[in-house]
Design an enzyme around this catalytic site. Structure first.
Site, short mmCIF file in Angstrom:
data_model
loop_
_atom_site.label_atom_id
_atom_site.label_comp_id
_atom_site.label_asym_id
_atom_site.label_seq_id
_atom_site.Cartn_x
_atom_site.Cartn_y
_atom_site.Cartn_z
N HIS A 94 -4.31 6.16 -1.77
CA HIS A 94 -5.02 6.16 -0.49
C HIS A 94 -4.09 6.39 0.69
O HIS A 94 -4.54 6.72 1.79
CB HIS A 94 -5.72 4.80 -0.33
CG HIS A 94 -7.04 4.87 0.37
ND1 HIS A 94 -7.86 5.98 0.39
CD2 HIS A 94 -7.72 3.92 1.09
CE1 HIS A 94 -8.97 5.73 1.06
NE2 HIS A 94 -8.90 4.50 1.51
N ASP B 124 -6.63 11.52 1.85
CA ASP B 124 -6.83 11.71 0.41
C ASP B 124 -8.26 12.16 0.14
O ASP B 124 -9.15 11.94 0.96
CB ASP B 124 -6.55 10.41 -0.34
CG ASP B 124 -7.44 9.26 0.13
OD1 ASP B 124 -7.39 8.93 1.33
OD2 ASP B 124 -8.21 8.72 -0.68
N ASN C 195 -10.09 1.67 7.60
CA ASN C 195 -11.49 1.65 8.05
C ASN C 195 -11.67 1.70 9.56
O ASN C 195 -12.78 1.89 10.05
CB ASN C 195 -12.21 0.43 7.48
CG ASN C 195 -12.35 0.50 5.98
OD1 ASN C 195 -11.90 1.44 5.34
ND2 ASN C 195 -12.97 -0.51 5.40
N TYR D 72 0.81 -1.22 0.00
CA TYR D 72 0.00 0.00 0.00
C TYR D 72 0.85 1.28 0.00
O TYR D 72 0.31 2.38 -0.16
CB TYR D 72 -0.90 0.05 1.24
CG TYR D 72 -1.94 -1.05 1.28
CD1 TYR D 72 -3.03 -1.04 0.42
CD2 TYR D 72 -1.85 -2.09 2.20
CE1 TYR D 72 -3.99 -2.04 0.46
CE2 TYR D 72 -2.79 -3.09 2.25
CZ TYR D 72 -3.87 -3.07 1.38
OH TYR D 72 -4.82 -4.06 1.42
N ASN E 141 -14.00 6.22 4.25
CA ASN E 141 -14.19 5.28 5.37
C ASN E 141 -13.32 5.61 6.58
O ASN E 141 -13.72 5.39 7.72
CB ASN E 141 -13.92 3.84 4.92
CG ASN E 141 -15.01 3.32 4.01
OD1 ASN E 141 -16.16 3.75 4.09
ND2 ASN E 141 -14.65 2.40 3.13
#
Length: 207
Positions: A40, A111, A86, A35, A132
């Protein structure tokens, strides 16, 4: 007489640990190498930029990675939650209590699909915008009145491909512009703690 000097010493001690001079800056993202370069994870990336400029390193702590630096008499605590996007609110809530940081001295960096790439927007309240991470922060803090720093990632994706786009890596054009945008973002965070939220919004919003 001793009591008098005791009060003076106590006052000075309080000034050194004035909670109004401590700021918690939380960058949202997902943990793990896969990631690291995704859109994100811009919250993590901005905090990494700030840490590099201040020559500090992150330490793994409960619910995240933490770093700290002082600038113009202010203490900045940087946090990258390890809870995944989340569940970001759990780490935010815990470290606000741990560091004794007031709500007005909290900034969430994230973001935003609704802003053109690299556009900065800082606000003191607002909706989660379908994000989220912000949704969970709001649920955990039981308020939407906290400062959020949104970094535009644009919405240049075809219908049904939002998740792949958000979790996708920067394209070549974005990477070329990212370095300057990260430096400006770091300046905005320092400004938040030193010049105040209104001056910071006036100087950096839309830039």
């Amino acid at each position: 007489m001793l009591a008098f000097f005791g009060r003076i010493l106590t006052t000075k001690k309080k000034e050194k640990t004035d909670p109004m001079k401590k700021f918690l800056i939380v960058g949202l993202g997902n943990v793990g190498a896969k990631y690291e370069e995704t859109r994100h994870n811009i919250g993590f990336k901005i905090l990494d930029q700030l840490a590099a400029e201040e020559e500090i390193t992150f330490e793994t702590v409960k619910l995240g990675d933490r770093a700290e630096f002082k600038f113009k008499g202010r203490t900045f605590v940087l946090l990258k939650p390890s809870t995944f996007m989340n569940l970001s609110g759990k780490a935010v809530n815990y470290w606000m209590q741990k560091e004794k940081v007031s709500l007005e001295n909290l900034m969430i960096v994230t973001d935003d699909l609704n802003l053109p790439f690299g556009t900065l927007r800082i606000k003191t309240k607002g909706s989660d915008g379908g994000h989220n991470g912000l949704k969970d922060v709001q649920a955990q803090l039981n308020t939407s009145k906290y400062t959020r720093f949104r970094f535009g990632i644009s919405d240049k994706f075809s219908k049904g491909n939002q998740i792949d786009y958000v979790l996708g890596e920067w394209n070549e054009e974005e990477r070329n512009e990212l370095s300057e945008r990260l430096k400006t973002s770091a300046k905005a965070i320092r400004s938040f703690g030193t010049a105040g939220i209104n001056n910071t919004m006036n100087e950096f919003n839309g830039k």
